[in-house]
Structures are given as C-alpha cells and as structure tokens.
Motif scaffolding. Structure first.
Motif, short mmCIF file in Angstrom:
data_model
loop_
_atom_site.label_atom_id
_atom_site.label_comp_id
_atom_site.label_asym_id
_atom_site.label_seq_id
_atom_site.Cartn_x
_atom_site.Cartn_y
_atom_site.Cartn_z
N ASN A 16 -66.79 69.56 38.39
CA ASN A 16 -67.08 70.80 39.09
C ASN A 16 -67.12 70.56 40.60
O ASN A 16 -67.62 69.53 41.04
N ILE A 17 -66.58 71.51 41.36
CA ILE A 17 -66.58 71.42 42.82
C ILE A 17 -66.97 72.76 43.43
O ILE A 17 -66.90 73.79 42.76
N ALA A 18 -67.36 72.72 44.70
CA ALA A 18 -67.65 73.95 45.44
C ALA A 18 -66.38 74.49 46.09
O ALA A 18 -66.15 75.68 46.15
N SER A 19 -65.52 73.57 46.62
CA SER A 19 -64.25 73.98 47.24
C SER A 19 -63.31 72.78 47.32
O SER A 19 -63.72 71.64 47.11
N ILE A 20 -62.06 73.09 47.65
CA ILE A 20 -61.03 72.06 47.81
C ILE A 20 -60.18 72.41 49.02
O ILE A 20 -59.90 73.58 49.28
N THR A 21 -59.80 71.39 49.78
CA THR A 21 -58.83 71.54 50.86
C THR A 21 -57.63 70.68 50.49
O THR A 21 -57.79 69.51 50.12
N ALA A 22 -56.43 71.28 50.55
CA ALA A 22 -55.23 70.58 50.10
C ALA A 22 -54.07 70.80 51.08
O ALA A 22 -54.01 71.81 51.76
N PRO A 23 -53.12 69.84 51.12
CA PRO A 23 -51.97 69.93 52.04
C PRO A 23 -50.80 70.70 51.43
O PRO A 23 -50.05 70.16 50.62
N GLY A 24 -50.65 71.96 51.78
CA GLY A 24 -49.52 72.76 51.33
C GLY A 24 -48.30 72.52 52.21
O GLY A 24 -48.38 71.82 53.22
N LEU A 25 -47.17 73.08 51.84
CA LEU A 25 -45.93 72.89 52.62
C LEU A 25 -46.06 73.42 54.05
O LEU A 25 -45.46 72.88 54.97
N CYS A 26 -46.82 74.49 54.24
CA CYS A 26 -46.97 75.09 55.57
C CYS A 26 -48.29 74.70 56.24
O CYS A 26 -48.67 75.31 57.24
N GLY A 27 -48.99 73.74 55.70
CA GLY A 27 -50.25 73.29 56.29
C GLY A 27 -51.37 73.26 55.27
O GLY A 27 -51.21 73.66 54.12
N TYR A 28 -52.51 72.78 55.71
CA TYR A 28 -53.67 72.67 54.83
C TYR A 28 -54.24 74.05 54.51
O TYR A 28 -54.20 74.95 55.34
N PHE A 29 -54.79 74.19 53.30
CA PHE A 29 -55.44 75.43 52.90
C PHE A 29 -56.69 75.07 52.10
O PHE A 29 -56.82 73.95 51.60
N GLN A 30 -57.60 76.03 52.00
CA GLN A 30 -58.84 75.81 51.27
C GLN A 30 -58.98 76.84 50.15
O GLN A 30 -58.63 78.00 50.32
N ILE A 31 -59.49 76.39 49.02
CA ILE A 31 -59.75 77.27 47.88
C ILE A 31 -61.26 77.29 47.66
O ILE A 31 -61.89 76.23 47.54
N LEU A 32 -61.82 78.49 47.60
CA LEU A 32 -63.24 78.67 47.32
C LEU A 32 -63.40 79.35 45.97
O LEU A 32 -62.43 79.82 45.37
N GLU A 33 -64.64 79.44 45.49
CA GLU A 33 -64.92 80.07 44.21
C GLU A 33 -64.43 81.52 44.20
O GLU A 33 -64.43 82.20 45.22
N ASN A 34 -63.98 81.98 43.05
CA ASN A 34 -63.46 83.34 42.83
C ASN A 34 -62.18 83.64 43.60
O ASN A 34 -61.88 84.79 43.91
N HIS A 35 -61.40 82.60 43.89
CA HIS A 35 -60.11 82.78 44.57
C HIS A 35 -59.13 83.47 43.62
O HIS A 35 -59.19 83.29 42.41
N ALA A 36 -58.24 84.26 44.18
CA ALA A 36 -57.19 84.93 43.39
C ALA A 36 -56.25 83.89 42.78
O ALA A 36 -56.16 82.76 43.25
N TYR A 37 -55.51 84.30 41.75
CA TYR A 37 -54.50 83.45 41.13
C TYR A 37 -53.57 82.93 42.21
O TYR A 37 -53.14 83.68 43.09
N PHE A 38 -53.25 81.63 42.17
CA PHE A 38 -52.53 81.00 43.27
C PHE A 38 -51.81 79.76 42.76
O PHE A 38 -52.36 79.00 41.97
N ILE A 39 -50.58 79.57 43.22
CA ILE A 39 -49.82 78.35 42.94
C ILE A 39 -49.24 77.86 44.26
O ILE A 39 -48.73 78.67 45.05
N SER A 40 -49.29 76.54 44.49
CA SER A 40 -48.73 75.99 45.73
C SER A 40 -48.10 74.63 45.47
O SER A 40 -48.59 73.86 44.63
#
Length: 77
Positions: A16-40
């Motif tokens: 379990n985590i509170a959030s994640i920061t990841a390197p997408g093709l166009c730069g870093y992004f962060q995912i928080l709880e209750n984020h919409a459906y997303f693929i990267s």
C-alpha cells in the motif's frame, strides 16, 4: 492505494502507498488516491513511492508501462 511493480521474473514491490511519482514520456507525473483510470508509458528514470508521511522508496527503471484503475496501480517493467 495498492501497487504491484513487476519485472520479467519477479515482484519488485507490492503493498500500500499514499502516492507515486513516475517518469512518463513527457515528464514526471504523480498519482494520488482516487485518480481516474490512466495508462502511461514509462521512460528511463526513478519511480518514487510515498508509503506514508515520511517513508519513501526509490526504484530505478529503464522503461515500462503503468496502469491505474480503482485505486490499484500495476507497473510492468
């Protein structure tokens, strides 16, 4: 949120985590709880997992795919 990070032959992290920061093709992004459906697509960089207030885990990656659905994240490297 629940997360599972998979490499070709093993689970690098699961829990379990509170959030994640990841390197997408166009730069870093962060995912928080209750984020919409997303693929990267992920590129070379560092995934940062924020487990609770002060705990943080870093995983260096070369590339991969990240999916968010119903407060569950799957990362395939």
């Amino acid at each position: 949120m629940k997360i599972k990070i998979l490499d070709c032959d093993k689970i690098l992290y699961q829990g379990n985590i509170a959030s994640i920061t990841a390197p997408g093709l166009c730069g870093y992004f962060q995912i928080l709880e209750n984020h919409a459906y997303f693929i990267s697509i992920l590129k070379n960089g560092i995934i940062k997992l924020y487990i609770d207030g002060k705990d943080r885990k870093k995983i260096k990656i070369k590339n991969g795919i990240l999916q968010v659905k119903n407060n569950s994240i799957i990362v395939i490297l």
